[in-house]
Design an enzyme around this catalytic site. Structure first.
Site, mmCIF file in Angstrom:
data_model
loop_
_atom_site.group_PDB
_atom_site.id
_atom_site.type_symbol
_atom_site.label_atom_id
_atom_site.label_comp_id
_atom_site.label_asym_id
_atom_site.label_seq_id
_atom_site.Cartn_x
_atom_site.Cartn_y
_atom_site.Cartn_z
ATOM 1 N N HIS A 1 0.864 -1.190 0.000
ATOM 2 C CA HIS A 1 0.000 0.000 0.000
ATOM 3 C C HIS A 1 0.898 1.237 0.000
ATOM 4 C CE1 HIS A 1 -3.217 2.705 0.583
ATOM 5 N NE2 HIS A 1 -3.938 2.050 1.480
ATOM 6 N N TYR B 1 -0.558 7.495 3.280
ATOM 7 C CA TYR B 1 -0.031 6.702 4.389
ATOM 8 C C TYR B 1 1.506 6.701 4.334
ATOM 9 C CZ TYR B 1 -4.943 5.650 4.876
ATOM 10 O OH TYR B 1 -6.304 5.782 5.028
ATOM 11 N N HIS C 1 -2.586 6.966 -0.926
ATOM 12 C CA HIS C 1 -3.544 7.629 -0.034
ATOM 13 C C HIS C 1 -2.966 8.307 1.201
ATOM 14 C CE1 HIS C 1 -6.614 6.302 -2.635
ATOM 15 N NE2 HIS C 1 -6.702 5.063 -2.206
#
Length: 377
Positions: free
Chosen positions: A188, A193, A191
């Site tokens: 990931h 993070y 977004h």
């Protein structure tokens, strides 16, 4: 080859999203992917038996599913009841969920994440400060997944010496995912993070080898990719990127350059896929007009390309037919329609999703209670 396949789909009048696709060792029967969706139903950070039904409902033979974001360590959490994959208990809890997907012929990747500064001391071990690329605080806002943000605690900037320890957390999480039976992992890197907190110049204010130039800002992400590739092999590794979004105050002054640089750099590691969110997906729940597109990144990346961000059936079909992407990830539509590929095939009406129940902790409501096409009231 891919271009000819795209033309062939149009010529034969097939539904492009429902044509087969060979993703290295994986034979996909269609191109409709379950996007990673935060669900907040893993009590005590342990995946629960109700997830068996949730994921198996959305499984088709030869369909690709990407799990909800899964914490790589005890410092990775920023939301309540998110699953982890850093303990033996968590690995064992994932196994029956993965088995249920495989029993129906699905291909299942685990998305692994660290939220970085999108957290507070309440989620952290011993009430410590969240870690990040920076010590700049993130102020409350609507998070990328639509959850109202809690107050974020001022983060602590990782030292240069600590960064390899976090890279290692990702490596171990990837190894644990394979032990749990997953077919692969998705990093990931999106977004706002932790990984994006390093990549984007609006957040990263470092002066060491992880800050400043584009190459330095992407170093952390690529070190994670390299460590995971060395651990589990490139053909089991994907990454999700959002160069164009500015979620969590994580924008970049030149998102296209960032996206192209990452796509080209990933080629060195020969990873399986790159999953990017469309530039139009600036705000949760609506598309915006933009001059940007994913075309330069699609062209730059040599592996499978997955697009996401506000797709309906029609524009998904067009994107595949025009060879602008290989696969299309669907989030809210797949959440509300567990049999989404079948509905696309039959051009059947879709269930409406209920945003109010996206992030409850209920094991059924808004989770496994959306009706199938052949359900009888």
């Amino acid at each position: 080859m891919a271009e000819k396949e795209g033309e062939k789909q149009v010529d034969e009048g097939k539904i492009p999203l429902l044509t087969p696709y060979k993703m290295c060792n994986f034979e996909l029967s269609h191109r409709v992917v379950l996007a990673p969706l935060t669900r907040l139903r893993s009590y005590g950070n342990v995946p629960q038996p109700h997830a068996i039904l949730y994921y198996s409902q959305r499984t088709t033979k030869g369909g690709l599913l990407i799990s909800e974001a899964t914490d790589v360590s005890d410092t990775a959490q920023g939301y309540p009841e998110t699953p982890g994959i850093w303990t033996k208990e968590q690995v064992e809890a994932w196994k029956p969920i993965v088995d249920a997907v495989h029993a129906k012929g699905g291909i299942f990747f685990c998305q692994i994440w660290h939220v970085g500064r999108v957290s507070n001391t309440g989620f952290q071990p011993n009430g410590q400060a969240p870690i990040s690329s920076t010590d700049k605080q993130l102020f409350p806002q609507l998070r990328s997944n639509g959850i109202e943000a809690a107050q974020c605690t001022p983060p602590r900037k990782l030292t240069t010496e600590e960064i390899p320890l976090v890279v290692n957390d990702f490596r171990l999480a990837a190894r644990n995912a394979i032990e749990a039976g997953f077919d692969g992992i998705e990093i990931h890197g999106a977004h706002g993070y932790l990984i994006e907190q390093f990549m984007k110049d609006q957040v990263n204010d470092r002066t060491d080898q992880y800050g400043g130039s584009l190459q330095n800002r992407c170093r952390f992400a690529l070190e994670i990719v390299e460590a995971i590739v060395n651990e589990i092999g490139p053909d089991r590794v994907g990454i999700r990127l959002t160069p164009f979004t500015d979620y969590m105050d994580a924008g970049d002054s030149n998102p296209e350059a960032l996206g192209i640089y990452m796509a080209e750099s990933l080629n060195k590691y020969r990873i399986l896929y790159c999953h990017m969110v469309e530039p139009r997906w600036k705000v949760e729940g609506e598309n915006v007009e933009t001059p940007h597109s994913l075309a330069p990144m699609r062209k730059a990346f040599n592996g499978t390309f997955i697009s996401a961000g506000g797709y309906e059936m029609e524009d998904g079909n067009t994107a595949v037919a025009e060879n602008r992407t290989d696969l299309v990830a669907y989030g809210r539509l797949f959440l509300a329609n567990p049999d989404l590929p079948k509905r696309f095939e039959l051009k059947a009406p879709l269930n409406k999703y209920n945003r109010e129940t996206f992030y409850t902790s209920d094991p059924v409501i808004g989770y496994t209670d959306y009706p199938f096409l052949d359900s009888r009231d």
